[in-house]
Design an enzyme around this catalytic site. Structure first.
Site, PDB file in Angstrom:
ATOM      1  N   TYR A  75       1.160   8.028  13.242  1.00  8.80           N
ATOM      2  CA  TYR A  75       1.373   8.876  14.438  1.00  8.80           C
ATOM      3  C   TYR A  75       0.404   8.479  15.484  1.00  8.80           C
ATOM      4  O   TYR A  75       0.707   8.916  16.670  1.00  8.80           O
ATOM      5  CB  TYR A  75       1.212  10.271  14.001  1.00  8.80           C
ATOM      6  CG  TYR A  75       2.407  11.151  13.441  1.00  8.80           C
ATOM      7  CD1 TYR A  75       2.956  10.652  12.254  1.00  8.80           C
ATOM      8  CD2 TYR A  75       2.775  12.234  14.125  1.00  8.80           C
ATOM      9  CE1 TYR A  75       4.059  11.284  11.841  1.00  8.80           C
ATOM     10  CE2 TYR A  75       3.917  13.054  13.714  1.00  8.80           C
ATOM     11  CZ  TYR A  75       4.389  12.485  12.346  1.00  8.80           C
ATOM     12  OH  TYR A  75       5.471  13.088  11.835  1.00  8.80           O
ATOM     13  N   LYS A 103       1.845   5.231  -1.268  1.00  8.00           N
ATOM     14  CA  LYS A 103       2.841   4.372  -1.402  1.00  8.00           C
ATOM     15  C   LYS A 103       1.940   3.035  -1.766  1.00  8.00           C
ATOM     16  O   LYS A 103       2.093   2.109  -1.119  1.00  8.00           O
ATOM     17  CB  LYS A 103       3.745   3.996  -0.331  1.00  8.00           C
ATOM     18  CG  LYS A 103       4.763   3.123  -0.533  1.00  8.00           C
ATOM     19  CD  LYS A 103       5.775   3.595  -1.542  1.00  8.00           C
ATOM     20  CE  LYS A 103       7.151   2.687  -1.836  1.00  8.00           C
ATOM     21  NZ  LYS A 103       7.866   3.031  -2.763  1.00  8.00           N
ATOM     22  N   ASP A 133       7.775   8.218  -3.242  1.00  9.32           N
ATOM     23  CA  ASP A 133       9.446   8.327  -3.325  1.00  9.32           C
ATOM     24  C   ASP A 133       9.616   9.140  -4.576  1.00  9.32           C
ATOM     25  O   ASP A 133      10.643   9.991  -4.663  1.00  9.32           O
ATOM     26  CB  ASP A 133      10.122   6.957  -3.594  1.00  9.32           C
ATOM     27  CG  ASP A 133       9.302   6.038  -4.419  1.00  9.32           C
ATOM     28  OD1 ASP A 133       8.162   6.270  -4.670  1.00  9.32           O
ATOM     29  OD2 ASP A 133      10.139   4.896  -4.678  1.00  9.32           O
ATOM     30  N   ASP A 142       4.619  15.170   6.609  1.00 13.75           N
ATOM     31  CA  ASP A 142       5.634  15.590   7.527  1.00 13.75           C
ATOM     32  C   ASP A 142       6.854  15.553   6.650  1.00 13.75           C
ATOM     33  O   ASP A 142       7.715  16.852   6.517  1.00 13.75           O
ATOM     34  CB  ASP A 142       5.702  14.691   8.835  1.00 13.75           C
ATOM     35  CG  ASP A 142       6.585  15.338   9.514  1.00 13.75           C
ATOM     36  OD1 ASP A 142       7.136  16.394   9.913  1.00 13.75           O
ATOM     37  OD2 ASP A 142       7.577  14.289   9.949  1.00 13.75           O
ATOM     38  N   ASP A 180       9.060  19.385   4.770  1.00 12.63           N
ATOM     39  CA  ASP A 180      10.494  19.833   5.286  1.00 12.63           C
ATOM     40  C   ASP A 180      11.235  19.878   4.226  1.00 12.63           C
ATOM     41  O   ASP A 180      11.791  20.762   3.858  1.00 12.63           O
ATOM     42  CB  ASP A 180      10.834  18.927   6.300  1.00 12.63           C
ATOM     43  CG  ASP A 180      11.181  19.385   7.666  1.00 12.63           C
ATOM     44  OD1 ASP A 180       9.959  19.729   8.101  1.00 12.63           O
ATOM     45  OD2 ASP A 180      11.761  18.959   8.399  1.00 12.63           O
TER      46      ASP A 180
END
Ligand code: IPM
Ligand code: MN
Length: 362
Positions: free
Chosen positions: A141, A189, A221, A245, A249
């Site tokens: 970001y 990851k 994942d 982020d 959600d």
């Protein structure tokens, strides 16, 4: 107690839900004899329209001088084609950076009455109660300015983290786990990214400082899958900015609606900012049907983390829970035999409950 609060309604339903938060704070102020003073400032698309700047200096200054900040939401299709520096999201990212809000806490707790409103089977979500600790001021970001190259045929976004940035969020997560069920899942990851391998090393190094916390590592994942197949396995989840982020959600649906999910963004010593995890929902803005509960629960987090008002925070949380248990809900939730109400009706029900003589349920 006297506290200075900055209100940043922003865009879309931001204004409506900030209005709800204010009514709840008025009720708390009266019931517990506090004095809250407010300044309302522009941010996001609203600030672009008024000042040609998604984050005016005056907004930053007011926030820096406040005890706490409440933010509604930013963004909307109206500004989708704006150049980067005039996008509403720049305002949100800018204020996070300006106030050094590195730690974003997103608690996800299902309400018993709403279990069936979740897209998951009740027996899967039952008992899930987790906290996502998301790094908020680093990573992809905030890399080197993104750019298009080769006449627009290539693009670069960069992901950067320093050891110090990783350490402070990982410490925060360990400390949060100590206050909960002492289980920490670090998500990365590491099978692909160097930044993740560094992150994992730091988590491993830190383990010995928090011997009472059990730690495990998950690839992002797999974590995304387990959040849906076995959410009650998680207690505290810590991860970098973009993974956090996305996972927050995803986790929010456990509660039946993103409209129930609050968040706190904290700095090392300064002011905290509190906002719902949902967006500005331009499709329903101005209709009076938005769910104010994520904003109201964010206000409770503000009282707890920035103002140290624990009883008051609990009063809000238990009032929200009481109304949910009574079957009241807004249009985003489908509650069996529920009573659908508007934003203002929901707010009033919560306000009335706060003011009533009912005992706080624990
Ligand atoms: C959030 C939002 C923001 C983010 C957007 C609006 C920039 O999705 O708070 O989760 O990606 O951080
Ligand atoms: Mn998001």
């Amino acid at each position: 107690m006297e506290s200075k609060i900055v209100l940043l309604p922003g865009d879309g339903i931001g204004e409506e839900v900030i209005d709800s938060a204010k009514q709840v704070l008025d009720a708390i102020e009266k019931k517990f004899n506090h004095t809250f003073t407010y300044q309302t400032k522009d941010i996001g698309g609203a600030a672009v329209d008024k000042h040609k700047n998604p984050l005016p200096d005056d907004t930053v200054q007011a926030c820096k001088n406040a005890d706490a900040v409440l933010l509604g939401a930013v963004g909307g299709p109206k500004w989708d084609n704006n150049p980067t520096h005039l996008r509403p999201e720049r305002g949100l990212l800018g204020i996070r950076k300006a106030l050094e809000l590195y730690a974003n806490l997103r608690p996800v707790k299902g309400f018993a009455k709403l279990l069936h409103a979740s897209p998951l089977k009740e027996e899967i979500i039952d008992g899930s109660d987790l906290l996502i600790v998301r790094e908020l001021t680093g990573g992809i970001y905030f890399g080197q300015p993104s750019e298009r190259r080769d006449n627009g045929n290539a693009v670069v976004d960069t992901l950067t983290y320093t050891r110090a940035e990783m350490e402070r969020i990982i410490d925060k997560a360990f400390q949060s786990a100590q206050l909960r069920n002492k289980k920490l899942t670090s998500v990365d990851k590491a099978n692909v990214l160097e930044s993740s391998r560094f992150w994992r090393e730091i988590v491993e190094e830190k383990k010995s400082e928090y011997p009472d916390v059990t730690v495990n590592h998950e690839l992002v994942d797999a974590a995304a899958m387990k959040l849906i197949t076995n959410p009650s396995e998680f207690d505290v989840v810590v991860t970098e900015n973009m993974f956090g982020d996305i996972l927050s959600d995803e986790a929010s649906v456990l509660t039946g609606s993103l409209g129930m999910l609050p968040s706190a963004s904290l700095s090392e010593s300064g002011v905290g900012l509190y906002e719902p995890a949902h967006g500005s929902a331009p499709d329903i803005a101005g209709k009076g049907i938005a769910n104010p509960m994520a904003m109201i629960l964010s206000t409770a987090m503000m009282l707890r983390y920035s103002l140290g008002l624990h009883t008051e925070a609990e009063r809000i949380e238990s009032s929200v829970e009481a109304m949910v248990n009574e079957g009241y809900h807004t249009a985003d939730l489908h509650v069996k035999d529920g009573k659908q109400v508007t934003t203002q009706e929901m707010t009033q029900l919560i306000v009335d409950y706060i003011q009533s003589e009912q005992l706080v349920q624990s």
